[in-house]
Design a protein around this motif. Structure first.
Motif, PDB file in Angstrom:
ATOM      1  N   THR A  53      12.290  27.180 -26.675  1.00 26.64           N
ATOM      2  CA  THR A  53      12.749  26.444 -27.675  1.00 26.64           C
ATOM      3  C   THR A  53      11.870  25.883 -28.462  1.00 26.64           C
ATOM      4  O   THR A  53      10.688  25.436 -27.914  1.00 26.64           O
ATOM      5  CB  THR A  53      13.932  25.514 -27.457  1.00 26.64           C
ATOM      6  OG1 THR A  53      13.230  24.322 -26.490  1.00 26.64           O
ATOM      7  CG2 THR A  53      15.145  26.125 -26.446  1.00 26.64           C
ATOM      8  N   GLU A  55      11.816  22.860 -29.202  1.00 18.47           N
ATOM      9  CA  GLU A  55      11.619  21.290 -28.879  1.00 18.47           C
ATOM     10  C   GLU A  55      10.823  21.509 -27.493  1.00 18.47           C
ATOM     11  O   GLU A  55       9.996  20.726 -27.285  1.00 18.47           O
ATOM     12  CB  GLU A  55      13.019  20.947 -28.271  1.00 18.47           C
ATOM     13  CG  GLU A  55      14.095  20.410 -29.389  1.00 18.47           C
ATOM     14  CD  GLU A  55      14.717  21.747 -30.110  1.00 18.47           C
ATOM     15  OE1 GLU A  55      15.182  21.671 -31.242  1.00 18.47           O
ATOM     16  OE2 GLU A  55      14.618  22.952 -29.395  1.00 18.47           O
ATOM     17  N   GLU A  56      10.840  22.658 -26.901  1.00 20.28           N
ATOM     18  CA  GLU A  56      10.045  22.627 -25.719  1.00 20.28           C
ATOM     19  C   GLU A  56       8.673  22.924 -25.917  1.00 20.28           C
ATOM     20  O   GLU A  56       7.624  22.626 -25.032  1.00 20.28           O
ATOM     21  CB  GLU A  56      10.598  23.963 -24.604  1.00 20.28           C
ATOM     22  CG  GLU A  56       9.685  24.194 -23.408  1.00 20.28           C
ATOM     23  CD  GLU A  56      10.276  25.390 -22.622  1.00 20.28           C
ATOM     24  OE1 GLU A  56       9.523  25.802 -21.531  1.00 20.28           O
ATOM     25  OE2 GLU A  56      11.363  26.016 -23.233  1.00 20.28           O
ATOM     26  N   VAL A  58       7.164  21.867 -28.774  1.00 20.37           N
ATOM     27  CA  VAL A  58       6.726  20.547 -29.188  1.00 20.37           C
ATOM     28  C   VAL A  58       6.142  19.796 -28.185  1.00 20.37           C
ATOM     29  O   VAL A  58       5.254  19.216 -27.940  1.00 20.37           O
ATOM     30  CB  VAL A  58       7.465  19.719 -30.142  1.00 20.37           C
ATOM     31  CG1 VAL A  58       7.229  18.534 -30.561  1.00 20.37           C
ATOM     32  CG2 VAL A  58       7.730  20.633 -31.499  1.00 20.37           C
ATOM     33  N   GLU A  59       7.218  19.437 -27.159  1.00 22.79           N
ATOM     34  CA  GLU A  59       6.939  18.901 -25.693  1.00 22.79           C
ATOM     35  C   GLU A  59       5.622  19.435 -25.103  1.00 22.79           C
ATOM     36  O   GLU A  59       4.827  18.513 -24.686  1.00 22.79           O
ATOM     37  CB  GLU A  59       8.086  18.757 -24.938  1.00 22.79           C
ATOM     38  CG  GLU A  59       7.979  17.860 -23.818  1.00 22.79           C
ATOM     39  CD  GLU A  59       9.401  17.872 -23.047  1.00 22.79           C
ATOM     40  OE1 GLU A  59       9.216  17.504 -21.768  1.00 22.79           O
ATOM     41  OE2 GLU A  59      10.295  18.259 -23.606  1.00 22.79           O
TER      42      GLU A  59
END
Length: 246
Positions: A53, A55-56, A58-59
């Motif tokens: 994802t 989000e993953e 960016v993290e």
């Protein structure tokens, strides 16, 4: 020469995956993730970190300072990402010496789904012959290998012609007796029918037409080019790297 068992899977959305723990898995996403990964490594990229994802991704960048974000949704670069999924984005001046954290609709899903296999490699038309040779060597080196799984990434969970053509060529290039599943037999037949006009066949596929409509015809032509990058990318400890110990 041992007969190798070859199973071709149709897409990253395959409902039931076979037992992979003792298998060599070759992931194919012609348009465009594995083509782009091979190109990035050829242009000096240190490694590609496939994630599921945005989000993953960016993290993950917080843990890997200096890394780039790459990938797509609906074939287009995501807002805030450094790179899309076009191989022409991954030029030496952008990716040389860097890690790229990548998420794509199909290719990175397939890689992550195959992560439990004994070996996970990436193929495209660009590096097909090199992968075929490496598969042949690996089969001879490891007689206990449970077989070869060719994992077509597909398009949004569905069957994809470009990936299937590439699977068919890989089967042909192995140059050895193989026990094929039904899709393996179909892939070999489909590639045989397209062999003399491969770029046109890929351009005319559903995924090819979509990319052309979005202005990526150059990508489609490039991704249909055979055997120009002598690279075998492998998924090792969470990263796709250039496999040099062959």
């Amino acid at each position: 020469m041992n007969i190798i068992k070859v199973e071709v899977l149709p897409s990253a959305g395959s409902a039931i995956l076979p037992y992979l723990d003792d298998k060599l898995v070759v992931v194919i996403d012609v348009l465009r993730a594995t083509s782009t990964m091979v190109t990035a490594l050829a242009n000096g990229c240190q490694a590609i970190v496939p994630v599921l994802t945005a989000e993953e991704a960016v993290e993950k960048r917080w843990a890997l300072p200096g890394s780039l974000l790459g990938g797509e949704r609906r074939s287009l670069r995501m807002e805030g990402f450094d790179l899309g999924n076009s191989p022409f984005d991954y030029v030496p001046e952008k990716v040389g010496g860097k890690r790229v954290i990548m998420t794509t609709t199909n290719g990175t899903r397939a890689i992550r789904a195959a992560a439990g296999a004994k070996h996970v490699w990436m193929a495209s038309f660009l590096n097909l012959q090199s992968v075929a040779r490496a598969v042949g060597h690996k089969v001879e080196e490891e007689p206990d290998l449970g077989g070869l799984v060719i994992f077509c990434a597909g398009t949004e969970g569905r069957f994809d012609l470009p990936d299937t053509f590439c699977a068919g060529l890989l089967i042909q290039e192995l140059g050895r007796e193989a026990e094929l599943n039904d899709l393996g037999q179909a892939a070999r037949t489909l590639y045989g029918a397209a062999e003399g006009h491969l770029p046109d066949a890929i351009r005319g596929s559903e995924h090819g037409r979509r990319l052309v409509s979005l202005g990526f015809e150059q990508d489609v032509i490039y991704c249909a080019t055979c055997n120009i990058l002598p690279i075998v990318p492998a998924f090792v400890e969470g990263e796709v790297v250039w496999l040099t110990d062959l």
